[in-house]
Design a protein around this motif. Structure first.
Motif, PDB file in Angstrom:
ATOM      1  N   LEU A 171       6.393   5.191   7.993  1.00 25.58           N
ATOM      2  CA  LEU A 171       6.022   4.078   8.872  1.00 25.58           C
ATOM      3  C   LEU A 171       7.055   4.004   9.999  1.00 25.58           C
ATOM      4  O   LEU A 171       8.243   3.804   9.731  1.00 25.58           O
ATOM      5  CB  LEU A 171       6.023   2.766   8.071  1.00 25.58           C
ATOM      6  N   PRO A 172       6.638   4.185  11.259  1.00 27.07           N
ATOM      7  CA  PRO A 172       7.629   4.172  12.344  1.00 27.07           C
ATOM      8  C   PRO A 172       8.207   2.772  12.546  1.00 27.07           C
ATOM      9  O   PRO A 172       7.499   1.774  12.392  1.00 27.07           O
ATOM     10  CB  PRO A 172       6.818   4.585  13.583  1.00 27.07           C
ATOM     11  N   ASP A 173       9.485   2.713  12.904  1.00 25.56           N
ATOM     12  CA  ASP A 173      10.159   1.422  13.119  1.00 25.56           C
ATOM     13  C   ASP A 173       9.497   0.612  14.230  1.00 25.56           C
ATOM     14  O   ASP A 173       9.553  -0.613  14.222  1.00 25.56           O
ATOM     15  CB  ASP A 173      11.632   1.654  13.526  1.00 25.56           C
ATOM     16  N   ASP A 174       8.928   1.319  15.206  1.00 21.52           N
ATOM     17  CA  ASP A 174       8.381   0.590  16.360  1.00 21.52           C
ATOM     18  C   ASP A 174       6.900   0.229  16.193  1.00 21.52           C
ATOM     19  O   ASP A 174       6.248  -0.173  17.150  1.00 21.52           O
ATOM     20  CB  ASP A 174       8.590   1.408  17.645  1.00 21.52           C
ATOM     21  N   LEU A 175       6.388   0.364  14.976  1.00 25.93           N
ATOM     22  CA  LEU A 175       5.002  -0.064  14.738  1.00 25.93           C
ATOM     23  C   LEU A 175       5.055  -1.431  14.048  1.00 25.93           C
ATOM     24  O   LEU A 175       5.294  -1.530  12.844  1.00 25.93           O
ATOM     25  CB  LEU A 175       4.276   0.974  13.867  1.00 25.93           C
ATOM     26  N   ALA A 176       4.828  -2.460  14.836  1.00 21.76           N
ATOM     27  CA  ALA A 176       4.961  -3.828  14.310  1.00 21.76           C
ATOM     28  C   ALA A 176       3.820  -4.149  13.344  1.00 21.76           C
ATOM     29  O   ALA A 176       2.772  -3.491  13.371  1.00 21.76           O
ATOM     30  CB  ALA A 176       4.943  -4.816  15.475  1.00 21.76           C
ATOM     31  N   ALA A 177       4.019  -5.171  12.525  1.00 20.80           N
ATOM     32  CA  ALA A 177       2.977  -5.605  11.585  1.00 20.80           C
ATOM     33  C   ALA A 177       1.693  -5.908  12.351  1.00 20.80           C
ATOM     34  O   ALA A 177       1.724  -6.591  13.374  1.00 20.80           O
ATOM     35  CB  ALA A 177       3.450  -6.832  10.819  1.00 20.80           C
ATOM     36  N   GLY A 178       0.599  -5.355  11.875  1.00 20.41           N
ATOM     37  CA  GLY A 178      -0.698  -5.584  12.516  1.00 20.41           C
ATOM     38  C   GLY A 178      -1.067  -4.514  13.527  1.00 20.41           C
ATOM     39  O   GLY A 178      -2.195  -4.452  13.988  1.00 20.41           O
ATOM     40  N   GLN A 179      -0.091  -3.646  13.868  1.00 18.91           N
ATOM     41  CA  GLN A 179      -0.381  -2.595  14.856  1.00 18.91           C
ATOM     42  C   GLN A 179      -0.785  -1.286  14.175  1.00 18.91           C
ATOM     43  O   GLN A 179      -0.448  -1.056  13.019  1.00 18.91           O
ATOM     44  CB  GLN A 179       0.852  -2.320  15.716  1.00 18.91           C
ATOM     45  N   TRP A 180      -1.458  -0.436  14.924  1.00 21.77           N
ATOM     46  CA  TRP A 180      -1.870   0.866  14.394  1.00 21.77           C
ATOM     47  C   TRP A 180      -1.698   1.902  15.494  1.00 21.77           C
ATOM     48  O   TRP A 180      -1.589   1.566  16.667  1.00 21.77           O
ATOM     49  CB  TRP A 180      -3.329   0.830  13.916  1.00 21.77           C
ATOM     50  N   ARG A 181      -1.694   3.171  15.100  1.00 23.49           N
ATOM     51  CA  ARG A 181      -1.734   4.256  16.099  1.00 23.49           C
ATOM     52  C   ARG A 181      -2.352   5.492  15.480  1.00 23.49           C
ATOM     53  O   ARG A 181      -2.399   5.617  14.252  1.00 23.49           O
ATOM     54  CB  ARG A 181      -0.337   4.540  16.666  1.00 23.49           C
ATOM     55  N   GLU A 182      -2.837   6.384  16.355  1.00 27.55           N
ATOM     56  CA  GLU A 182      -3.424   7.626  15.851  1.00 27.55           C
ATOM     57  C   GLU A 182      -2.320   8.633  15.588  1.00 27.55           C
ATOM     58  O   GLU A 182      -1.296   8.638  16.268  1.00 27.55           O
ATOM     59  CB  GLU A 182      -4.447   8.164  16.853  1.00 27.55           C
ATOM     60  N   VAL A 183      -2.510   9.470  14.562  1.00 28.51           N
ATOM     61  CA  VAL A 183      -1.552  10.542  14.263  1.00 28.51           C
ATOM     62  C   VAL A 183      -2.302  11.873  14.259  1.00 28.51           C
ATOM     63  O   VAL A 183      -3.515  11.912  14.150  1.00 28.51           O
ATOM     64  CB  VAL A 183      -0.851  10.322  12.898  1.00 28.51           C
ATOM     65  N   ASP A 184      -1.554  12.977  14.335  1.00 28.45           N
ATOM     66  CA  ASP A 184      -2.174  14.324  14.373  1.00 28.45           C
ATOM     67  C   ASP A 184      -2.638  14.747  12.983  1.00 28.45           C
ATOM     68  O   ASP A 184      -2.018  14.431  12.004  1.00 28.45           O
ATOM     69  CB  ASP A 184      -1.172  15.348  14.892  1.00 28.45           C
TER      70      ASP A 184
END
Ligand code: URA
Length: 222
Positions: free
Chosen positions: A209-222
């Protein structure tokens, strides 16, 4: 499905007219001309005929930082779900690779790619899930050695794989487990009359879990 069936259905053509489309070099899969009429079309193949799209589905692989109180389900009559946090028209295509309890926070994987989710969830893959755990009492050496040995879960008739425990303080540890049994960590500590007061998933296999991904946020990964 075989590509000739897909094309035939799409155009409403019989076998002969479908074959002619291939012979004319009109069929493209992922940008390359396809001559093999028996080709088995994959879920994420982009199939085109004469510039028109027959099938185009984007593979989605997401990580999400689940906040407390949100349920890890695709639908729920009462509570907000992790899918509700993804405000995209394709969100309903996603499924979850593993679950977390309602008040557990941290890393979740969501995808429309079953091969990807199964690479994390199939029991024989023995993927480690690392949690930051806080309990309401002291984590005695007997607790640590029992977790490290593996624990018998009568309901599921399994002994857990040896867990990895890193003590951070008397009542907090990093714990890596290799199964995903219902309430597993709470049940492990409950054997020692300890109540989990905070549970946060930091990693699933190689995905952190990246430090800069706040609670409630999401992002796409490879
Ligand atoms: N173990 C639990 O008890 N709860 C979770 O959410 C995950 C692991």
């Amino acid at each position: 499905m075989r590509i000739d069936r897909l094309i035939g259905k799409w155009g409403g053509w019989g076998k002969r007219r479908t074959r002619e489309r291939f012979e004319a070099g009109e069929i493209f899969v992922n940008g390359l001309c396809m001559e093999d009429r028996a080709y088995e079309v994959g879920k994420f193949d982009r199939v085109e005929i004469g510039g028109a799209i027959v099938q185009a589905r984007t593979r989605r692989r997401l990580i999400l930082n689940k906040p407390a109180g949100v349920v890890s389900a695709t639908t729920d009559a009462e509570h907000q779900t992790v899918i509700d946090l993804i405000k995209e028209e394709w969100a309903s295509e996603l499924h979850l690779a593993g679950r977390l309890d309602r008040f557990t926070t941290g890393l979740m994987i969501l995808t429309n790619d079953s091969a990807f989710s199964e690479s994390f969830t199939e029991p024989e893959k023995k993927v480690g899930k690392r949690y930051l755990v806080t309990v309401n009492g002291d984590i005695e050496p007997a607790v640590v050695s029992s977790f490290e040995k593996g624990m018998w879960f009568a309901k599921e008739q399994v002994t857990t794989a040896p867990a990895i425990v890193e003590l951070l303080s008397e009542n907090q540890c990093r714990l890596t487990i290799y199964e995903g049994k219902h309430h597993q960590i709470k049940r492990m500590f409950a054997r020692f009359d300890l109540k989990v007061t905070a549970l946060h998933r930091e990693a699933i296999g190689h995905i952190e879990l990246p430090d800069d991904l706040a609670a409630g946020q999401w992002r796409e990964v490879d």
